[in-house]
Scaffold this motif. Structure first.
Motif, mmCIF file in Angstrom:
data_model
loop_
_atom_site.group_PDB
_atom_site.id
_atom_site.type_symbol
_atom_site.label_atom_id
_atom_site.label_comp_id
_atom_site.label_asym_id
_atom_site.label_seq_id
_atom_site.Cartn_x
_atom_site.Cartn_y
_atom_site.Cartn_z
ATOM 1 N N ALA A 1 -13.133 -27.363 2.193
ATOM 2 C CA ALA A 1 -13.593 -26.017 2.218
ATOM 3 C C ALA A 1 -14.301 -26.108 0.697
ATOM 4 C CB ALA A 1 -12.613 -24.905 2.024
ATOM 5 N N ASN A 2 -14.393 -27.041 -0.079
ATOM 6 C CA ASN A 2 -15.176 -27.044 -1.310
ATOM 7 C C ASN A 2 -14.250 -26.216 -2.271
ATOM 8 O OD1 ASN A 2 -16.919 -29.091 -0.668
ATOM 9 N ND2 ASN A 2 -17.900 -27.566 0.594
ATOM 10 N N GLY A 3 -13.226 -25.828 -2.104
ATOM 11 C CA GLY A 3 -12.385 -25.330 -3.137
ATOM 12 C C GLY A 3 -11.036 -24.624 -2.631
ATOM 13 N N PRO A 4 -10.254 -23.797 -3.268
ATOM 14 C CA PRO A 4 -8.836 -23.401 -2.808
ATOM 15 C C PRO A 4 -9.203 -22.489 -1.509
ATOM 16 C CG PRO A 4 -9.248 -23.109 -5.084
ATOM 17 C CD PRO A 4 -10.480 -23.583 -4.743
ATOM 18 N N THR A 5 -8.055 -22.254 -0.748
ATOM 19 C CA THR A 5 -8.216 -21.701 0.509
ATOM 20 C C THR A 5 -6.994 -20.625 0.064
ATOM 21 O OG1 THR A 5 -9.037 -22.977 2.113
ATOM 22 C CG2 THR A 5 -7.735 -21.284 2.783
ATOM 23 N N VAL A 6 -7.397 -19.010 0.462
ATOM 24 C CA VAL A 6 -6.371 -18.085 0.472
ATOM 25 C C VAL A 6 -5.925 -18.183 1.907
ATOM 26 C CG1 VAL A 6 -5.679 -15.742 -0.008
ATOM 27 C CG2 VAL A 6 -6.938 -17.203 -1.790
ATOM 28 N N TRP A 7 -4.588 -18.146 2.079
ATOM 29 C CA TRP A 7 -4.101 -17.725 3.548
ATOM 30 C C TRP A 7 -3.503 -16.345 3.725
ATOM 31 C CZ3 TRP A 7 -5.389 -20.249 7.877
ATOM 32 C CH2 TRP A 7 -4.765 -19.882 8.940
ATOM 33 N N VAL A 8 -3.575 -15.466 4.500
ATOM 34 C CA VAL A 8 -2.998 -14.257 4.776
ATOM 35 C C VAL A 8 -1.797 -14.759 5.588
ATOM 36 C CG1 VAL A 8 -3.072 -11.975 5.390
ATOM 37 C CG2 VAL A 8 -4.982 -12.781 4.110
ATOM 38 N N GLU A 9 -0.855 -14.645 5.106
ATOM 39 C CA GLU A 9 0.470 -14.828 5.883
ATOM 40 C C GLU A 9 0.899 -13.735 6.672
ATOM 41 O OE1 GLU A 9 1.942 -17.773 6.139
ATOM 42 O OE2 GLU A 9 0.828 -19.080 4.368
ATOM 43 N N GLU A 10 0.994 -12.613 5.893
ATOM 44 C CA GLU A 10 1.426 -11.560 6.636
ATOM 45 C C GLU A 10 0.752 -10.278 6.103
ATOM 46 O OE1 GLU A 10 5.624 -11.015 5.893
ATOM 47 O OE2 GLU A 10 5.985 -13.119 6.472
ATOM 48 N N LEU A 11 0.339 -9.319 7.155
ATOM 49 C CA LEU A 11 -0.081 -7.965 6.941
ATOM 50 C C LEU A 11 0.478 -7.053 7.882
ATOM 51 C CD1 LEU A 11 -3.375 -6.812 5.523
ATOM 52 C CD2 LEU A 11 -2.584 -5.850 7.762
ATOM 53 N N ALA B 1 0.864 -1.121 0.021
ATOM 54 C CA ALA B 1 -0.063 -0.037 0.039
ATOM 55 C C ALA B 1 1.002 1.340 0.211
ATOM 56 C CB ALA B 1 -1.074 -0.040 1.401
ATOM 57 N N GLU B 2 0.570 2.110 -1.052
ATOM 58 C CA GLU B 2 1.431 3.240 -1.074
ATOM 59 C C GLU B 2 0.591 4.560 -1.038
ATOM 60 O OE1 GLU B 2 5.070 3.723 -4.260
ATOM 61 O OE2 GLU B 2 3.222 3.778 -5.095
ATOM 62 N N GLU B 3 1.253 5.433 -0.174
ATOM 63 C CA GLU B 3 0.524 6.859 -0.225
ATOM 64 C C GLU B 3 1.850 7.575 -0.946
ATOM 65 O OE1 GLU B 3 -0.194 7.875 3.571
ATOM 66 O OE2 GLU B 3 -2.216 6.997 3.727
ATOM 67 N N GLY B 4 1.245 8.240 -1.909
ATOM 68 C CA GLY B 4 2.394 9.017 -2.752
ATOM 69 C C GLY B 4 3.432 7.973 -3.125
ATOM 70 N N GLU B 5 4.712 8.385 -2.793
ATOM 71 C CA GLU B 5 5.681 7.622 -3.035
ATOM 72 C C GLU B 5 6.312 6.709 -1.695
ATOM 73 O OE1 GLU B 5 7.578 7.438 -6.139
ATOM 74 O OE2 GLU B 5 5.799 8.659 -6.738
ATOM 75 N N ARG B 6 5.451 6.858 -0.696
ATOM 76 C CA ARG B 6 5.888 6.128 0.630
ATOM 77 C C ARG B 6 4.895 4.741 0.636
ATOM 78 N NH1 ARG B 6 4.293 7.678 6.581
ATOM 79 N NH2 ARG B 6 5.526 6.193 7.605
ATOM 80 N N VAL B 7 5.860 3.867 0.743
ATOM 81 C CA VAL B 7 5.090 2.643 1.188
ATOM 82 C C VAL B 7 4.710 2.432 2.641
ATOM 83 C CG1 VAL B 7 5.314 -0.091 1.239
ATOM 84 C CG2 VAL B 7 6.354 1.184 -0.964
ATOM 85 N N VAL B 8 3.544 2.242 3.003
ATOM 86 C CA VAL B 8 2.848 2.364 4.345
ATOM 87 C C VAL B 8 2.285 1.135 4.798
ATOM 88 C CG1 VAL B 8 2.640 4.817 4.203
ATOM 89 C CG2 VAL B 8 0.777 3.197 3.696
ATOM 90 N N GLY B 9 2.494 -0.032 4.019
ATOM 91 C CA GLY B 9 1.870 -1.469 4.336
ATOM 92 C C GLY B 9 2.329 -2.428 3.305
ATOM 93 N N TYR B 10 2.128 -3.564 3.599
ATOM 94 C CA TYR B 10 2.148 -4.783 2.556
ATOM 95 C C TYR B 10 1.455 -5.868 3.151
ATOM 96 C CZ TYR B 10 5.182 -7.911 5.538
ATOM 97 O OH TYR B 10 5.527 -8.667 6.603
ATOM 98 N N CYS B 11 1.085 -6.666 2.121
ATOM 99 C CA CYS B 11 0.530 -8.156 2.582
ATOM 100 C C CYS B 11 0.947 -9.159 1.606
ATOM 101 C CB CYS B 11 -1.018 -7.674 2.245
ATOM 102 S SG CYS B 11 -2.130 -9.253 2.539
ATOM 103 N N LEU B 12 1.002 -10.298 2.390
ATOM 104 C CA LEU B 12 1.521 -11.582 1.859
ATOM 105 C C LEU B 12 0.422 -12.595 1.928
ATOM 106 C CD1 LEU B 12 3.745 -13.465 0.474
ATOM 107 C CD2 LEU B 12 4.637 -13.670 2.703
ATOM 108 N N ALA B 13 -0.026 -13.078 0.815
ATOM 109 C CA ALA B 13 -1.037 -14.310 0.749
ATOM 110 C C ALA B 13 -0.611 -15.232 -0.094
ATOM 111 C CB ALA B 13 -2.359 -13.588 0.429
#
Length: 155
Positions: A87-97, A67-79
């Motif tokens: 689950a009757n289908g694929p699962t998405v797992w959020v590893e890091e936020l 996540a970027e505000e202007g030129e600054r990265v202020v967050g990230y997410c790894l999934a």
């Protein structure tokens, strides 16, 4: 990728695929996120490069966004996604936020999670799941429900 509306004065928040130029900012956020491990800069850099290579072109099995505000990265997410039987289908797992502590409560984490959920829907995932120790109220506010030792949101 998704663009989020600005949350007041200042640059608009943009969620986009991570790029090599984001390494330093993501490394700083990893240090802020980690409580059980002491991140080693060389290992973070190697993992970052591996993730960029494996998620290039939209990544069928993984997603690394910032996540970027202007030129600054202020967050990230790894999934990541994986096949499940229950689950009757694929699962998405959020590893890091992680969102920079000075930028929290402005919609950054929500925008990162909305991007993951959009990706999960495009993949045909049945559920997005994650584990958290410190942010249960945040995820509950997004519609995630406690299930065993992790939270999930049925899509």
């Amino acid at each position: 990728m998704s663009d989020a509306a600005p949350s007041g004065p200042g640059p608009a928040l943009v969620v986009r695929a991570a790029e090599p130029r984001d390494l330093a900012a993501v490394t700083a956020l990893v240090r802020e996120l980690a409580t059980s491990f002491v991140p080693d800069a060389d290992r973070v850099a190697a993992g970052f490069a591996e993730l960029l290579a494996s998620t290039a072109g939209g990544g069928a099995h993984g997603r690394l966004t910032v996540a970027e505000e202007g030129e600054r990265v202020v967050g990230y997410c790894l999934a990541a996604t994986h096949t499940t039987l229950h689950a009757n289908g694929p699962t998405v797992w959020v590893e890091e936020l992680c969102v920079d502590a000075t930028c929290r409560r402005r919609g950054t984490g929500s925008a990162l999670m909305a991007d993951v959920e959009d990706w999960a829907v495009r993949l045909g995932a049945a559920v997005v799941a994650l584990a958290t120790r410190r942010a249960g109220a945040f995820y509950a506010g997004l519609g995630y429900e406690e299930s065993a030792a992790y939270l999930r949101k049925v899509l």
